[in-house]
Write an enzyme that holds these catalytic residues in place. Structure first.
Site, PDB file in Angstrom:
ATOM      1  N   GLY A   1     -14.143  98.080  27.281  1.00 23.78           N
ATOM      2  CA  GLY A   1     -13.428  96.962  27.868  1.00 23.78           C
ATOM      3  C   GLY A   1     -12.889  97.232  29.251  1.00 23.78           C
ATOM      4  O   GLY A   1     -11.945  96.568  29.700  1.00 23.78           O
TER       5      GLY A   1
ATOM      6  N   GLU B   1     -28.643  92.444  21.728  1.00 22.50           N
ATOM      7  CA  GLU B   1     -27.397  91.856  22.218  1.00 22.50           C
ATOM      8  C   GLU B   1     -27.549  90.387  22.595  1.00 22.50           C
ATOM      9  O   GLU B   1     -26.693  89.563  22.248  1.00 22.50           O
ATOM     10  CB  GLU B   1     -26.893  92.643  23.426  1.00 22.50           C
TER      11      GLU B   1
ATOM     12  N   GLY C   1     -19.683  98.883  31.354  1.00 27.11           N
ATOM     13  CA  GLY C   1     -20.875  98.646  30.531  1.00 27.11           C
ATOM     14  C   GLY C   1     -20.886  99.398  29.223  1.00 27.11           C
ATOM     15  O   GLY C   1     -21.956  99.747  28.716  1.00 27.11           O
ATOM     16  N   SER C   2     -19.716  99.617  28.621  1.00 26.99           N
ATOM     17  CA  SER C   2     -19.624 100.512  27.466  1.00 26.99           C
ATOM     18  C   SER C   2     -20.333  99.984  26.224  1.00 26.99           C
ATOM     19  O   SER C   2     -20.925 100.768  25.468  1.00 26.99           O
ATOM     20  CB  SER C   2     -18.154 100.810  27.144  1.00 26.99           C
ATOM     21  N   SER C   3     -20.294  98.678  25.973  1.00 29.72           N
ATOM     22  CA  SER C   3     -20.930  98.156  24.753  1.00 29.72           C
ATOM     23  C   SER C   3     -22.437  98.391  24.761  1.00 29.72           C
ATOM     24  O   SER C   3     -23.013  98.890  23.787  1.00 29.72           O
ATOM     25  CB  SER C   3     -20.639  96.659  24.609  1.00 29.72           C
TER      26      SER C   3
ATOM     27  N   GLY D   1     -15.075  97.560  32.113  1.00 28.98           N
ATOM     28  CA  GLY D   1     -15.999  97.132  33.159  1.00 28.98           C
ATOM     29  C   GLY D   1     -17.122  98.079  33.494  1.00 28.98           C
ATOM     30  O   GLY D   1     -17.831  97.867  34.477  1.00 28.98           O
TER      31      GLY D   1
ATOM     32  N   ASP E   1     -26.692  96.342  32.105  1.00 28.53           N
ATOM     33  CA  ASP E   1     -26.004  97.437  31.421  1.00 28.53           C
ATOM     34  C   ASP E   1     -26.960  98.233  30.535  1.00 28.53           C
ATOM     35  O   ASP E   1     -26.893  99.468  30.463  1.00 28.53           O
ATOM     36  CB  ASP E   1     -24.845  96.907  30.577  1.00 28.53           C
TER      37      ASP E   1
END
Length: 335
Positions: A97, A135, A101-103, A99, A147
């Protein structure tokens, strides 16, 4: 046991043009860099335990994959035909969360581990597209394609996205001296705020899909300017034009803020104006979709005064280098 390491990313130019609502009209362009900050995944298939166990920020233990709350893990396991007898753990160098691109980074690393458990070594582009399908199509998340690709490839990378969604991946080659100069003067500071990127991007998607010509045209024109600027930013990095990069970063920020009222907030706007006036910062932006996370600032000086001031504002600096390897299997044998 398989262990993977997958890099987070920072978008340097073209952000937002990787969403289908925009690139379907004339293509998108992204220029980004992988960071030496990672999400680590460890996964294995236990010999006897029949359920699915996840260790990490939101641990779970379920009889089968279908029962998982973690939508990315659930969808990935089901796509690979794994319903039970599975255990995994995840650790991130930086919280989600923010910014970076962690997901998608998590998903690419997780998919890489699933392939390794099966004895597969997937092509990086195929891996990125697999993550995009999960996704964007399976889970209907209103996000773009950058991402997933940056997690797979890392490095200083360009993505030319055709209207049909086909992505051409390119590499930007610069000297070690030039790279060191850009990294030294391009500071990244943590604002302390976290947010859901999909919420911010929804404003952009809604405008591009809107029946209102004025709303659609406003966002489309801003994204067109951001896309054109992305090419100029790439060229500035190739040419070693640091000051040009700083000025274009400011230009990018002004265009980006027109996409949604939630991209910035008054405190950041005031701080940004202050560091430009008092510390010679030439440009900056909130990394990612906006609304929180990390603030990137270009400071042509030695940076010590800016770093001290930002620390006084409870915004610590993130020290980083560029990751060149993309997602990798670090431990374990494919079987």
């Amino acid at each position: 046991m398989i262990s993977t390491r997958t890099p987070l990313r920072v978008t340097l130019g073209g952000g937002g043009t990787d969403l289908h609502s925009y690139y379907r009209h004339g293509g998108g362009f992204i220029f980004a860099m992988g960071l030496d900050k990672y999400i680590h995944i460890a996964a294995h298939r236990p010999s006897f335990h029949g359920g699915v166990v996840l260790h990490g920020p939101d641990p779970e233990s379920c009889p089968s994959a279908a029962d998982l709350r973690h939508d990315l893990v659930r969808a990935a396991l089901q796509a690979h035909g794994i319903e039970d007898r599975f255990e995994a753990a995840s650790i991130g160098d930086i919280a989600g969360g923010t910014g970076l691109g962690s997901s998608s980074c998590f998903l690419v690393g997780f998919l890489r581990a699933l392939h390794a458990l099966k004895g597969h070594t997937p092509d990086r582009q195929a891996l990125a597209e697999e993550a995009c399908r999960i996704e964007i199509e399976t889970l209907s998340k209103g996000i773009g394609k950058q991402d997933q690709y940056m997690a797979a490839f890392g490095g200083l990378t360009t993505l030319d996205i055709a209207p049909d969604g086909t992505v051409q991946v390119g590499t930007v080659d610069i000297s070690a001296k030039t790279e060191a100069a850009f990294v030294a003067h391009t500071h990244i500071y943590y604002t302390g705020l976290r947010r859901d990127a999909a919420v911010i991007l929804d404003d952009q998607n809604s405008a591009m899909l809107s029946d209102s010509a004025a709303q659609h045209d406003r966002v489309s024109e801003s994204l067109g300017a951001i896309k054109a600027l992305g090419y100029r930013i790439r060229d500035a990095w190739i040419e070693g034009d640091l000051d040009g990069w700083g000025d274009m970063l400011h230009e990018h920020w002004l265009s980006k803020k027109t996409l949604s009222s939630r991209i910035s907030w008054p405190h950041i706007d005031q701080l940004y104006d202050h560091v430009r006036a008092e510390f010679g910062v030439r440009g900056g932006k909130v990394i990612g979709a906006g609304g929180g996370g990390f603030l990137m600032l270009f400071d042509p000086s030695d940076g010590r005064a800016l770093e001290a001031y930002m620390a006084s504002q409870n915004m610590p600096r993130l020290n980083y280098q560029i990751d060149r390897g993309g997602t990798q299997v670090l431990l374990g044998q494919d079987r």
